[in-house]
Design an enzyme around this catalytic site. Structure first.
Site, PDB file in Angstrom:
ATOM      1  N   ASN A 386      -6.362  15.516 -16.261  1.00 39.28           N
ATOM      2  CA  ASN A 386      -5.163  14.700 -16.272  1.00 39.28           C
ATOM      3  C   ASN A 386      -3.972  15.442 -15.656  1.00 39.28           C
ATOM      4  OD1 ASN A 386      -3.152  12.875 -16.754  1.00 39.28           O
ATOM      5  ND2 ASN A 386      -3.523  12.657 -18.928  1.00 39.28           N
ATOM      6  N   ASP A 387      -3.417  16.384 -16.409  1.00 37.23           N
ATOM      7  CA  ASP A 387      -2.210  17.054 -15.924  1.00 37.23           C
ATOM      8  C   ASP A 387      -2.440  17.798 -14.610  1.00 37.23           C
ATOM      9  OD1 ASP A 387      -0.889  16.109 -18.140  1.00 37.23           O
ATOM     10  OD2 ASP A 387      -1.348  17.879 -19.343  1.00 37.23           O
TER      11      ASP A 387
END
Lengths: 463, 98
Positions: A386-387
């Site tokens: 994600n990040d």
């Protein structure tokens, strides 16, 4: 010096040489297993050399301890590879424990015999503080990784002040012991406060910071061994501890750089709280697709890059990912994996999982190298990351991850992102990659959904 | 302790740290997880200090602490080397296409 003492020292010298060779051979996967052999050889030499030591009068407890240690060690080496981060944290805890115990035993023995010099006291003080905080800190880290302890950062006002004050008092008590080593009541104070500091130090640290924290604990465990070496005047201990410590330090620096954060920020910054992000108010539309859609996109591509993240480890989806890799390479599609240094919960976590799934290691590409290829890539498949693929890190100065180097997934022609739901990642930050025009979301458990993609691909192959 | 001993230990520490930095910077990023488990096993060389404390039996207290320390270190040695080898076995080159 007696002959036995010469033999002991010679065995330590051989051990030091073998340990250095062991790490040297780890530079290449081809020679790496030889490195393990060298390490085992060095360890055996040092242990045999030590058993010759004339001061050893009784072997009973040594044998019992070796049996117990092996009985715990063998099962610990057979854990599933997704559990390697917590095993590593546990082993740092054991290392810290051993240092703390040896320091404590030596303090009381030397105090009793009147052999507690100021130098020995200083070395023991450092050994015990580092050993104890590594012990409880690593247990806390292991607890968070096993989700026995809440993984969310636990913070309160004045936390950093309380922690530093605690460590300060422990160091102060150790300092007093330098001048008055006979005031033995101070010793338990040092031990207890260091143990407490270890727990409190890890409390505010969130799951996404685990790679850095594990590396840092690794460095502490190494330095505790160095301090033990100084206390016991044992040069092979100093050597091995310095190798361990420098390794932990290098890994910590790599992890920090990969998140664009400093050591102090990791330890005192309490990253990972859910922050009200600026963009939450406007509901963004995302395109959701089926496994069939994903399979169509993938098989019509010439170049595919897969970006794995911790979500792949949680879902145990690495074998499905390998099947997708097989299906696509069979059709002549060029498939590579993009490995972000902090993907997962410890350094190198993704590489080990994919190697377990039998992905050849030439296909595992580091971030900087793969970023050059991404603009010419047809499809990026994001699995549980994600990040590390959030473009906000490049342009949104308000984002908590601004400045973090990312894998430029958004620069590919199409993105397929698998995610369990639209919840934000660890950092609690919305990811604009998911609402981009060229992104197709594939919701659901990674193992199940990717399994369906594999079936769709395999079905096409038989037609 | 003679002053020279202290300084020779400081030299060992300095040189080992420099060697460590050099050698470990060359370790492929692919192998960072096995690197950590291997260095962990190596630093369990602390077992040599624990063995003497457990074996010299100067007091019940020190024998107990020494014994627990030997057990903790042996756990790291055994599990560290075994799991490193288990992981390294899995890193394979691409098979030549048949």
């Amino acid at each position: 010096m007696t002959l036995a003492e010469h033999l002991t020292q010679a065995s330590y010298l051989a051990a030091a040489a073998l340990f250095i060779l062991s790490l040297r051979w780890l530079s290449d996967p081809k020679t790496a297993r030889k490195g393990v052999l060298a390490g085992v050889g060095g360890m055996s030499a040092a242990i045999i050399g030590t058993l010759l030591h004339p001061e050893i009068v009784n072997y009973t407890w040594i044998v019992i301890a070796v049996v117990v240690g092996s009985a715990i060690g063998v099962p610990l080496s057979r854990v599933p590879l997704t559990a390697v981060p917590q095993r590593t944290a546990l082993s740092h805890a054991f290392g810290g424990l051993a240092a703390g115990l040896v320091g404590t035993a030596k303090y009381f023995l030397w105090l009793q015999d009147g052999e507690l010099t100021t130098f020995r006291m200083a070395a023991i003080g450092i050994e015990v503080i580092l050993g104890c905080l590594t012990f409880t800190g690593s247990l806390m880290a292991a607890g968070k990784l096993m989700e026995i302890v809440p993984t969310r950062p636990m913070t309160y006002r004045g936390q950093n002040f309380v922690n530093l004050a605690l460590l300060g008092v422990a160091a102060g008590a150790a300092l007093l012991l330098l001048f008055r080593p006979d005031v033995w009541q101070l010793f338990p104070v040092v031990v207890v406060l260091s143990l407490a500091f270890g727990v409190l130090m890890i409390m505010p640290i969130g799951g996404a910071d685990m790679p850095t924290v594990i590396s840092l604990l690794n460095a502490y465990a190494g330095l505790a061994a160095v301090a033990m070496g100084f206390a016991l005047e044992n040069k092979v201990l100093i050597t091995a501890g310095a190798l361990d410590g420098s390794s932990g330090l290098i890994l910590s620096v790599i992890m920090c750089r990969a998140m664009n954060r400093s050591f102090t920020n990791v330890l005192f910054g309490a990253f990972g709280q859910v922050q009200p992000s600026s963009g939450t108010a406007e509901a963004r539309s995302v395109k959701s697709g089926t496994p069939r859609d994903a399979a169509d996109l993938l098989e019509n591509a010439a170049r595919v890059v897969i970006v794995p993240g911790y979500g792949m480890a949680v879902a145990q989806a690495q074998h499905r990912v390998k099947e997708i890799y097989d299906q696509l390479t069979k059709r002549g599609v060029d498939v590579k994996f993009a490995i972000h240094p902090v993907a997962g919960r410890m350094p190198g976590h993704m590489n080990v999982l994919l190697a377990e799934a039998e992905v050849p290691y030439e296909a595992l590409i580091e971030m900087d190298e793969i970023n050059r290829d991404l603009p010419q890539t047809d499809v990026v498949l994001v699995v549980g990351a994600n990040d590390v693929v959030n473009p906000a890190a490049r342009h949104d100065t308000k984002s908590p991850i601004y400045g973090m180097p990312i894998i430029d997934a958004d620069r590919a022609k199409f993105v397929i992102a698998n995610k369990r739901s639209m919840n934000p990642g660890f950092a609690g930050i919305e990811n604009e990659l998911y609402s981009a025009d060229n992104t197709l979301m594939l919701f659901g458990d990674a193992k199940a959904v990717l399994g369906d993609v594999v079936k769709a691909l395999a079905g096409d192959a038989t037609h | 302790m003679p002053v020279l001993d202290l300084w020779s230990m400081a030299f060992v520490f300095l040189l080992a740290t420099f060697v460590g930095f050099q050698v470990i910077q060359n370790v492929s990023r692919l192998l960072h997880t096995p690197l950590m488990s291997l260095t962990n096993a190596i630093s369990a060389i602390a077992v040599v200090g624990s063995i003497i404390i457990a074996g010299e039996q100067k007091s019940t207290f020190s024998t107990i602490l020494g014994t627990v320390a030997v057990a903790a270190s042996v756990t790291n040695i055994v599990s560290g080397f075994l799991i490193t080898d288990r992981m390294l076995k899995m890193f394979r080159e691409r098979k030549p296409r048949s």
